[in-house]
Design a protein around this motif. Structure first.
Motif, PDB file in Angstrom:
ATOM      1  N   UNK B  24      53.007  33.711  52.686  1.00 44.09           N
ATOM      2  CA  UNK B  24      51.728  34.082  51.644  1.00 44.09           C
ATOM      3  C   UNK B  24      51.771  35.206  50.765  1.00 44.09           C
ATOM      4  N   UNK B  25      52.450  36.297  51.642  1.00 47.31           N
ATOM      5  CA  UNK B  25      52.696  37.557  50.909  1.00 47.31           C
ATOM      6  C   UNK B  25      53.269  37.365  49.466  1.00 47.31           C
ATOM      7  N   UNK B  27      51.909  35.689  47.237  1.00 46.16           N
ATOM      8  CA  UNK B  27      50.586  35.630  46.393  1.00 46.16           C
ATOM      9  C   UNK B  27      50.342  37.127  45.850  1.00 46.16           C
ATOM     10  N   UNK B  28      50.365  37.960  46.597  1.00 46.77           N
ATOM     11  CA  UNK B  28      49.841  39.326  46.063  1.00 46.77           C
ATOM     12  C   UNK B  28      51.038  40.058  45.182  1.00 46.77           C
ATOM     13  N   UNK B  29      52.097  39.660  45.557  1.00 47.08           N
ATOM     14  CA  UNK B  29      53.287  40.247  44.732  1.00 47.08           C
ATOM     15  C   UNK B  29      53.153  39.389  43.318  1.00 47.08           C
ATOM     16  N   UNK B  32      50.333  41.173  41.411  1.00 43.16           N
ATOM     17  CA  UNK B  32      50.616  42.440  40.907  1.00 43.16           C
ATOM     18  C   UNK B  32      51.886  42.751  39.791  1.00 43.16           C
ATOM     19  N   UNK B  34      55.127  41.747  40.682  1.00 45.95           N
ATOM     20  CA  UNK B  34      55.982  42.242  41.463  1.00 45.95           C
ATOM     21  C   UNK B  34      56.957  41.064  41.998  1.00 45.95           C
ATOM     22  N   UNK B  35      56.483  39.706  41.746  1.00 45.21           N
ATOM     23  CA  UNK B  35      57.148  38.787  42.439  1.00 45.21           C
ATOM     24  C   UNK B  35      58.481  38.613  41.581  1.00 45.21           C
ATOM     25  N   UNK B  36      59.711  37.923  41.956  1.00 42.61           N
ATOM     26  CA  UNK B  36      60.808  37.760  41.285  1.00 42.61           C
ATOM     27  C   UNK B  36      60.583  36.497  40.532  1.00 42.61           C
ATOM     28  N   UNK B  39      60.524  33.494  42.627  1.00 42.66           N
ATOM     29  CA  UNK B  39      59.247  33.349  43.386  1.00 42.66           C
ATOM     30  C   UNK B  39      58.089  32.998  42.693  1.00 42.66           C
ATOM     31  N   UNK B  60      42.751  35.670  47.005  1.00 38.95           N
ATOM     32  CA  UNK B  60      43.563  36.832  47.135  1.00 38.95           C
ATOM     33  C   UNK B  60      43.268  37.598  45.864  1.00 38.95           C
TER      34      UNK B  60
END
Lengths: 167, 178
Positions: B24-25, B27-29, B32, B34-36, B39, B60
């Protein structure tokens, strides 16, 4: 300002509110936030010679965060009995403070205060200082994956706290 | 709770919370930026297919927005004058070249008084305001900005660049209620 390097007075004038906001979100109360900002400005004044033009707010956030984490470590090493509140040192609230936004701010602050310091720092650097994960990782000396984990888990704790406050 | 297997604040990525989702982390990325790319695509597919993921994303995003949109705390009046005095005193005690590190005896010497000095400045300002209140006509103009415009401007600012708005077709109403 010389060669893109601001004086500490310019930093206090132009970025003082930013410094205070980050310090307050980390410390959780006005008195500790004032101490954090003062210590940060002392370090900033002494460290300006080493500043290289770049992300000024990132540099400022790192300094105030380091002051906060140093304080957390110092308190862990030497736990102290809380002194009774000293009303002489209390400052009056700002006259123009808006009650509704202040209540929202206090609710968020209480939720932030409930986070372990490492999680609070990650969330504040991301959501108050608006730094990227790479920059936060560099400042804290931890891998980006750890930053990502702390931010998300911190937010999950926050949403549980805020949900509880709302019901 | 999340497992802290080494007891050092690092986590193994698994989660015991009933509402928790493996991985689930991201989700924040995602929120923000910051996800690839991979992802991002995977999360959007999960959100489109699963109510649990939609709820995780929405809640979130609400927590993130709460911190980002909370107004910055007001700096107490008199604080900057007091802190300037303290920093200048520190500079004066070291000479203009200024060296050393915080935490030194000098730094410790100037710590804490700032709140007292600021209180004195604030008390002086308050006394001046009282005197002015007697001597000057009362202002008739309302405080600006008004509460409605302040709240509206915050709401507008909070929604700018919020990636969750891009998921509106598959999103759920954002609420902090469980």
């Amino acid at each position: 300002m010389t060669d893109g390097v601001p004086t500490w007075e310019e930093i206090a004038r132009d970025h003082g509110r930013f410094l205070y906001a980050v310090a307050y979100r980390l410390a959780g109360n006005a008195e500790d936030a004032q101490d954090l900002v003062q210590d940060a400005l002392l370090r900033i004044r002494r460290g300006l010679e080493t500043y290289r033009p770049g992300s000024l707010q990132g540099w400022l956030a790192r300094i105030v965060t380091n002051v906060f984490l140093d304080d957390v470590r110092r308190r862990r090493r030497r736990p102290t009995v809380a002194l009774p509140p000293d009303h002489e040192h209390r400052l009056p609230p700002a006259a123009a403070a808006d009650a509704a936004s202040e209540a929202l701010s206090e609710e968020v602050q209480r939720a932030l205060d409930s986070l372990p310091p490492d999680f609070r720092v990650a969330v504040v650097l991301c959501d108050v200082a608006d730094l990227g994960y790479d920059e936060i990782a560099g400042q804290l000396g931890v891998p980006v994956g750890t930053v990502r984990s702390r931010i998300h888990r911190g937010r999950r704790m926050l949403r549980e706290m805020l949900s509880g406050a709302e019901t | 709770m999340t497992r802290d297997v080494a007891g050092d604040g690092r986590f193994d990525g698994r989660d015991d919370l009933p509402a928790g989702l493996a991985g689930e982390e991201v989700v924040s990325a995602y929120l923000d930026g910051e996800a690839t790319e991979a992802e991002r695509r995977e999360l959007e597919a999960r959100v489109a297919a699963s109510g649990d993921w939609r709820e995780a994303l929405a809640r979130t995003a609400a927590a993130r927005r709460a911190v980002r949109s909370a107004p910055w705390p007001e700096v107490p009046s008199g604080f900057w004058a007091a802190v300037t005095e303290a920093v200048e005193a520190d500079a004066g005690s070291r000479g203009r070249s200024g060296s050393g590190i915080a935490g030194s005896p000098t730094a410790a010497h100037v710590r804490r008084p700032v709140a007292r000095r600021a209180a004195v400045w604030a008390a002086g300002a308050a006394a001046a305001a009282v005197v002015a209140g007697f001597l000057l006509p009362r202002p008739s103009q309302p405080v600006s900005p008004s509460v409605p415009s302040y709240v509206e401007s915050h709401a507008a600012r909070a929604s700018i660049d919020d990636p969750i708005t891009q998921l509106a077709p598959v999103g759920v109403p954002v609420s902090l209620s469980p």
